[in-house]
Design a protein around this motif. Structure first.
Motif, short mmCIF file in Angstrom:
data_model
loop_
_atom_site.label_atom_id
_atom_site.label_comp_id
_atom_site.label_asym_id
_atom_site.label_seq_id
_atom_site.Cartn_x
_atom_site.Cartn_y
_atom_site.Cartn_z
N ARG A 72 0.02 10.86 31.99
CA ARG A 72 -1.00 10.04 31.25
C ARG A 72 -0.29 8.69 31.20
NH1 ARG A 72 -5.22 11.63 28.83
NH2 ARG A 72 -5.23 10.24 27.24
N VAL A 73 1.19 8.53 31.22
CA VAL A 73 1.72 7.07 31.00
C VAL A 73 1.59 6.60 32.37
CG1 VAL A 73 3.93 6.21 30.74
CG2 VAL A 73 3.22 7.68 29.17
N LEU A 74 1.73 7.03 33.27
CA LEU A 74 1.69 6.60 34.91
C LEU A 74 0.51 6.13 34.86
CD1 LEU A 74 4.10 9.15 36.71
CD2 LEU A 74 4.31 6.82 36.09
N ALA A 75 -0.77 6.91 34.53
CA ALA A 75 -2.20 6.53 34.84
C ALA A 75 -2.81 5.63 33.61
CB ALA A 75 -3.00 7.63 34.86
N GLY A 76 -1.88 5.42 32.59
CA GLY A 76 -2.42 4.85 31.59
C GLY A 76 -2.78 3.14 31.28
N GLY A 77 -1.92 2.39 32.21
CA GLY A 77 -1.94 0.99 31.97
C GLY A 77 -2.83 0.22 32.77
N THR A 78 -3.59 0.83 33.49
CA THR A 78 -4.44 0.11 34.77
C THR A 78 -5.75 -0.53 33.87
OG1 THR A 78 -4.17 1.80 36.50
CG2 THR A 78 -5.97 0.16 36.83
N GLN A 79 -6.51 -0.02 33.15
CA GLN A 79 -7.43 -0.75 32.47
C GLN A 79 -7.05 -1.80 31.62
OE1 GLN A 79 -10.39 2.06 30.51
NE2 GLN A 79 -11.64 0.42 29.74
N LEU A 80 -5.85 -1.35 30.84
CA LEU A 80 -5.26 -2.50 29.75
C LEU A 80 -5.12 -3.57 30.33
CD1 LEU A 80 -4.78 -2.56 26.77
CD2 LEU A 80 -2.21 -1.68 27.56
N LEU A 81 -4.26 -3.54 31.41
CA LEU A 81 -3.76 -4.90 32.10
C LEU A 81 -5.00 -5.55 32.80
CD1 LEU A 81 -0.55 -3.81 33.92
CD2 LEU A 81 -0.81 -5.17 32.00
N THR A 82 -6.00 -4.79 33.32
CA THR A 82 -7.04 -5.19 34.02
C THR A 82 -7.80 -6.18 32.98
OG1 THR A 82 -7.37 -3.61 35.51
CG2 THR A 82 -9.29 -4.99 35.50
N VAL A 83 -8.19 -5.52 32.01
CA VAL A 83 -9.01 -6.31 30.93
C VAL A 83 -8.14 -7.63 30.37
CG1 VAL A 83 -10.02 -6.25 28.66
CG2 VAL A 83 -10.29 -4.45 30.24
N SER A 84 -6.74 -7.34 30.12
CA SER A 84 -6.09 -8.60 29.73
C SER A 84 -6.01 -9.55 30.65
CB SER A 84 -4.60 -7.87 29.37
OG SER A 84 -4.54 -6.96 28.28
N LEU A 85 -5.79 -9.27 32.05
CA LEU A 85 -5.86 -10.35 33.20
C LEU A 85 -7.13 -11.14 33.09
CD1 LEU A 85 -4.13 -8.30 35.88
CD2 LEU A 85 -3.17 -10.32 34.79
N LEU A 86 -8.01 -10.46 33.00
CA LEU A 86 -9.35 -10.98 33.30
C LEU A 86 -9.81 -11.88 31.95
CD1 LEU A 86 -11.99 -8.17 34.13
CD2 LEU A 86 -11.28 -10.19 35.60
#
Length: 273
Positions: free
Chosen positions: A69-83
């Motif tokens: 879950r840690v390995l899969a858990g940062g994608t959406q968080l970083l995507t939204v933050s980048l946008l």
């Protein structure tokens, strides 16, 4: 002194290291899902299993593998933050260029709007927006309202100074239109400032996104998300501390890397010597 200088990394390495780490995180986090040993939503053992055996970080509240879950858990968080950070920087830079170039009423209007928006804490804006907008949209809008005024102020001040510089005067005398002058003469001179500000806006957006997720206003279970994992695993911290610490470490590392990269970009060569 000579031995200490030999052990000290070169100046270029010290300046590039934070940016390289931030870039590596942006590349590696989206690829983490493919390195997960188990599907992040699948129950693989009893809840709160301590680290060991096939589960190096143990399991969480529903018996799911924490490492996966840690390995899969940062994608959406970083995507939204980048946008959100990109939107804040673009809006703030545009406002700052308009205010710094024209001055007068435009500058006063931008400053008054900035004062109004900065009077409200960013998290309060995000919480209010989250009651009417989806979590991701609330993060983007809150980051723009909270970050763009700061960007606009800094850019406007520097733009006002550059307006009187020689190369800008030469472009105006050649008959170039104002948008062309701002795009080709002023904005390149502000690239270091805008890049440094973008890092700070990204940290702010990351904080807003993580806070909304912890409060249950972001991604919904069973989605793997670092911030959501913090709220899910808090009751079992005594049984398996790794379930709580594991998502907190990459979240803190991302925030530190982006902030350090922004500081590194903002420094002059004399300051890094």
């Amino acid at each position: 002194m000579k031995a200490r200088s030999l052990l000290r990394p070169p100046r270029t390495v010290r300046r590039a290291a934070p940016a390289a780490l931030a870039a590596a995180l942006l590349v590696c986090v989206p690829l983490g899902r493919y390195a997960a040993p188990h599907p992040p939503e699948r129950t693989v053992a009893a809840p709160w299993t301590p680290p060991g055996g096939p589960h190096p970080l143990g399991t969480d509240v529903l018996g799911r593998d924490v490492l996966s879950r840690v390995l899969a858990g940062g994608t959406q968080l970083l995507t939204v933050s980048l946008l959100a950070a990109a939107a804040a920087v673009v809006c703030g830079t545009a406002l700052g260029l308009a205010a710094g170039w024209t001055g007068g009423r435009t500058s006063r209007a931008v400053r008054a709007l900035s004062d109004l928006l900065l009077a409200v804490p960013a998290l309060v804006l995000a919480l209010v927006l989250a009651t009417a907008l989806p979590g991701s949209a609330a993060v983007v809008v809150a980051a723009v309202l909270a970050g763009a005024p700061l960007t606009a102020r800094v850019v406007a001040t520097q733009c006002a100074h550059l307006r009187d510089s020689g190369h800008v005067h030469a472009a105006v005398e050649r008959g170039e239109r104002t948008p062309a002058v701002l795009l080709h003469e002023v904005l390149p001179a502000l690239r270091r400032l805008v890049a440094a500000d973008a890092g700070l806006r990204l940290v702010t957006a990351l904080q807003i996104a993580a806070t909304l997720a912890v409060l249950g206003l972001g991604p919904r279970p069973p989605a793997p998300d670092w911030a959501l994992m913090l709220s899910e695993n808090l009751p079992g911290a005594a049984l398996n501390p790794s379930a709580l610490l594991a998502p907190a470490v990459p979240l803190a590392l991302c925030a530190w890397a982006f902030a350090a990269a922004a500081r590194s970009v903002a420094r002059t060569p004399e300051e890094t010597a």
